[in-house]
Design a protein around this motif. Sequence first.
Motif, mmCIF file in Angstrom:
data_model
loop_
_atom_site.group_PDB
_atom_site.id
_atom_site.type_symbol
_atom_site.label_atom_id
_atom_site.label_comp_id
_atom_site.label_asym_id
_atom_site.label_seq_id
_atom_site.Cartn_x
_atom_site.Cartn_y
_atom_site.Cartn_z
ATOM 1 N N ASN A 373 0.589 -1.320 -0.073
ATOM 2 C CA ASN A 373 0.000 -0.157 0.043
ATOM 3 C C ASN A 373 0.939 1.309 -0.146
ATOM 4 O O ASN A 373 1.983 1.358 0.611
ATOM 5 C CB ASN A 373 -0.819 -0.174 1.174
ATOM 6 C CG ASN A 373 -0.188 -0.205 1.901
ATOM 7 O OD1 ASN A 373 0.568 0.715 3.481
ATOM 8 N ND2 ASN A 373 -0.472 -1.605 2.908
ATOM 9 N N VAL A 374 0.219 2.109 -0.257
ATOM 10 C CA VAL A 374 0.640 3.844 0.029
ATOM 11 C C VAL A 374 0.213 4.176 0.729
ATOM 12 O O VAL A 374 -1.326 4.068 0.938
ATOM 13 C CB VAL A 374 0.834 4.344 -1.602
ATOM 14 C CG1 VAL A 374 1.308 5.697 -1.383
ATOM 15 C CG2 VAL A 374 1.415 3.488 -2.638
ATOM 16 N N ASN A 375 0.831 4.849 1.637
ATOM 17 C CA ASN A 375 0.121 5.553 2.608
ATOM 18 C C ASN A 375 0.269 7.044 2.662
ATOM 19 O O ASN A 375 1.466 7.397 2.813
ATOM 20 C CB ASN A 375 0.675 5.318 4.653
ATOM 21 C CG ASN A 375 0.597 4.195 4.506
ATOM 22 O OD1 ASN A 375 -0.831 2.921 4.530
ATOM 23 N ND2 ASN A 375 1.175 3.226 3.789
ATOM 24 N N ILE A 376 -0.464 7.863 2.472
ATOM 25 C CA ILE A 376 -0.546 9.365 2.435
ATOM 26 C C ILE A 376 -1.240 9.901 3.746
ATOM 27 O O ILE A 376 -2.182 9.436 4.103
ATOM 28 C CB ILE A 376 -1.323 10.171 1.759
ATOM 29 C CG1 ILE A 376 -0.835 9.666 0.171
ATOM 30 C CG2 ILE A 376 -1.130 11.640 1.032
ATOM 31 C CD1 ILE A 376 -1.585 9.994 -1.833
ATOM 32 N N GLY A 377 -0.620 11.047 4.583
ATOM 33 C CA GLY A 377 -0.586 11.525 5.864
ATOM 34 C C GLY A 377 -0.644 12.920 5.725
ATOM 35 O O GLY A 377 0.253 13.441 5.539
ATOM 36 N N PHE A 378 -1.572 13.822 6.829
ATOM 37 C CA PHE A 378 -1.347 15.630 6.592
ATOM 38 C C PHE A 378 -1.458 15.763 7.829
ATOM 39 O O PHE A 378 -2.222 15.221 8.715
ATOM 40 C CB PHE A 378 -2.704 16.052 6.135
ATOM 41 C CG PHE A 378 -2.270 17.592 6.197
ATOM 42 C CD1 PHE A 378 -1.561 17.978 5.065
ATOM 43 C CD2 PHE A 378 -3.657 17.796 6.710
ATOM 44 C CE1 PHE A 378 -1.554 19.254 5.333
ATOM 45 C CE2 PHE A 378 -3.286 19.460 6.977
ATOM 46 C CZ PHE A 378 -2.974 19.878 5.688
ATOM 47 N N GLU A 379 -0.761 16.217 8.409
ATOM 48 C CA GLU A 379 -0.774 17.111 10.261
ATOM 49 C C GLU A 379 -0.629 18.874 10.049
ATOM 50 O O GLU A 379 0.344 19.048 9.472
ATOM 51 C CB GLU A 379 -0.130 16.114 11.054
ATOM 52 C CG GLU A 379 -0.118 16.746 11.845
ATOM 53 C CD GLU A 379 1.312 16.423 13.248
ATOM 54 O OE1 GLU A 379 0.500 15.726 14.088
ATOM 55 O OE2 GLU A 379 2.877 16.268 12.315
ATOM 56 N N TYR A 380 -1.545 19.422 11.105
ATOM 57 C CA TYR A 380 -1.771 20.526 11.451
ATOM 58 C C TYR A 380 -1.395 20.300 12.716
ATOM 59 O O TYR A 380 -2.344 19.644 13.333
ATOM 60 C CB TYR A 380 -2.778 21.312 10.842
ATOM 61 C CG TYR A 380 -2.875 22.481 11.403
ATOM 62 C CD1 TYR A 380 -2.103 23.678 10.555
ATOM 63 C CD2 TYR A 380 -3.512 22.878 12.837
ATOM 64 C CE1 TYR A 380 -2.016 25.221 11.400
ATOM 65 C CE2 TYR A 380 -3.478 23.813 13.558
ATOM 66 C CZ TYR A 380 -3.532 25.281 12.719
ATOM 67 O OH TYR A 380 -2.827 26.433 12.895
ATOM 68 N N GLY A 381 -0.492 21.790 12.657
ATOM 69 C CA GLY A 381 -0.120 21.312 14.261
ATOM 70 C C GLY A 381 0.498 23.207 14.824
ATOM 71 O O GLY A 381 0.688 24.309 13.479
ATOM 72 N N GLN A 382 0.402 23.380 16.661
ATOM 73 C CA GLN A 382 0.892 24.410 16.500
ATOM 74 C C GLN A 382 2.374 24.309 17.729
ATOM 75 O O GLN A 382 2.439 23.193 18.540
ATOM 76 C CB GLN A 382 -0.004 25.893 17.157
ATOM 77 C CG GLN A 382 -1.106 25.502 16.569
ATOM 78 C CD GLN A 382 -2.290 27.056 16.957
ATOM 79 O OE1 GLN A 382 -2.435 26.899 18.058
ATOM 80 N NE2 GLN A 382 -2.890 27.216 16.031
ATOM 81 N N ARG A 383 3.334 25.134 17.758
ATOM 82 C CA ARG A 383 4.279 24.868 19.160
ATOM 83 C C ARG A 383 4.702 26.452 19.687
ATOM 84 O O ARG A 383 4.491 27.473 18.634
ATOM 85 C CB ARG A 383 5.565 24.564 18.703
ATOM 86 C CG ARG A 383 6.783 24.083 19.468
ATOM 87 C CD ARG A 383 8.102 23.470 19.001
ATOM 88 N NE ARG A 383 7.660 22.168 17.992
ATOM 89 C CZ ARG A 383 7.360 22.801 16.308
ATOM 90 N NH1 ARG A 383 8.182 23.142 16.381
ATOM 91 N NH2 ARG A 383 7.179 20.854 16.460
ATOM 92 N N GLY A 384 4.559 26.473 20.877
ATOM 93 C CA GLY A 384 4.900 27.891 21.162
ATOM 94 C C GLY A 384 4.235 28.524 21.744
ATOM 95 O O GLY A 384 2.882 28.445 21.184
ATOM 96 N N THR A 385 4.396 30.389 21.672
ATOM 97 C CA THR A 385 3.590 31.208 22.088
ATOM 98 C C THR A 385 4.414 32.980 21.643
ATOM 99 O O THR A 385 5.819 32.555 21.474
ATOM 100 C CB THR A 385 2.876 31.205 23.288
ATOM 101 O OG1 THR A 385 2.998 32.623 23.892
ATOM 102 C CG2 THR A 385 4.824 31.315 24.323
ATOM 103 N N THR A 386 3.917 33.611 21.131
ATOM 104 C CA THR A 386 4.440 34.892 21.411
ATOM 105 C C THR A 386 4.601 35.877 22.227
ATOM 106 O O THR A 386 4.952 36.302 22.502
ATOM 107 C CB THR A 386 3.351 35.409 20.083
ATOM 108 O OG1 THR A 386 1.613 35.513 20.758
ATOM 109 C CG2 THR A 386 2.709 34.786 18.787
#
Length: 415
Positions: A373-386
């Motif tokens: 199989n071929v696997n495709i993944g997408f991730e959105y995230g945040q790190r830290g603060t202003t």
Amino acid sequence: MIKKILVVILVIVTSISYAQEGTSSPYSFYGIGLQKFKGTVENRSMGGLSILTDSIHLNLQNPASYGELKLTTYTFGSNYSGLSLDNAQGDTSYKDNASLEYLAIGIPAGKFGFGFGVMPVNSVGYQTISTEDDGSQNQFFGTGGLNKVFLSAGFKISDAINVGLDLNYNFGNIENKAILRKPDVQYDTREIVKSDLSGVSMSFGVTYKKMISDKLELSTSVVSTPSFKLKSDNSLELATIQVLNNGVENVVERQEVSVEDRNLDLPADLKVGGGIGQPKKWFVGAEYTYLNTEKLENRSSVISNVVYTNASKVKLGGYYIPNYNSLTSYLNRIVYRGGIRYEETGININGQSIDEFGISFGVGLPVGNLFSNVNIGFEYGQRGTTDFGLVKEEFFNLSLSLSLNDQWFRKVKFN
């Protein structure tokens, strides 16, 4: 075939050791860089869960999973990452990079299964500029990271229980460069700190799977990684330079400075997870990880505004397959995955904990024969603060992997 695979692994190992940047985050300056995700695209698409094991996929996060293999499986994964940086002044920048995430092979041998491969462990890659009130400008650059070559083995004790062991050799190099530029001064000052890293480590894993009804299966997983020492051979170079308009750094005078080599701690961690599902249909699970990161430290200097603390990770995810053996609909055989995670990095800057959040989803697309199989993944995230003079990061990861299956050691029958 085996010789070709071994040649590919050697080429990848060599290339990774000299081209290791897999991040553009300024937080990769601290410790030995940001931790990379040490699992497959399939795992990452489910929030990073390491619970699931089966007979046709590698689970690089738990060596006990090799005891489940029924087919020889070789896999590699890559990742494209985009990173947006924001600060309290409203300044925004965008950076991106692409990297190889892993290359591995798993081979079944009865109740045993074993595998080997290579993957990045930590990554350093940043470029920042700060300007002082007197017009002085400080430029900071970092590249490199830590990788590992691993040998894993798993054993099926019973139909329900597997145990396993990972043996790892960690290697890599990190370079940090700082350039101080003062107004009305002809030459600039440059400092380069280089560290060659090496050391061994190991992990222990256990999985337990049991049918608790006609359709429902309980799955649990435990992985323990003790703390190990990492040797850091350090060097320091001070130089007076002239930076030309095209960015070339002409060295006017150079001096090598003696600096102490150090032994750094690779943090211990413990992962515990469990979930429930219908085999080859759906699964949902959760996982908790504790990391002993309070012993982290920088390689060659002490930073007064940074404290390292113990950290933890919480992950939730799963998958759904409409009909894995459908003969009439390709869409019904696709694996749909999703997950969410919250992580503490263990880095505390200016009294502020640097935490990370991510949400992910992906698909597994059947190709060819023997369940490849071929696997495709997408991730959105945040790190830290202003806040507190820090930087907030928004990132996305687009991951792609191939999981290919073959049958070795087949018995030949003659009529």
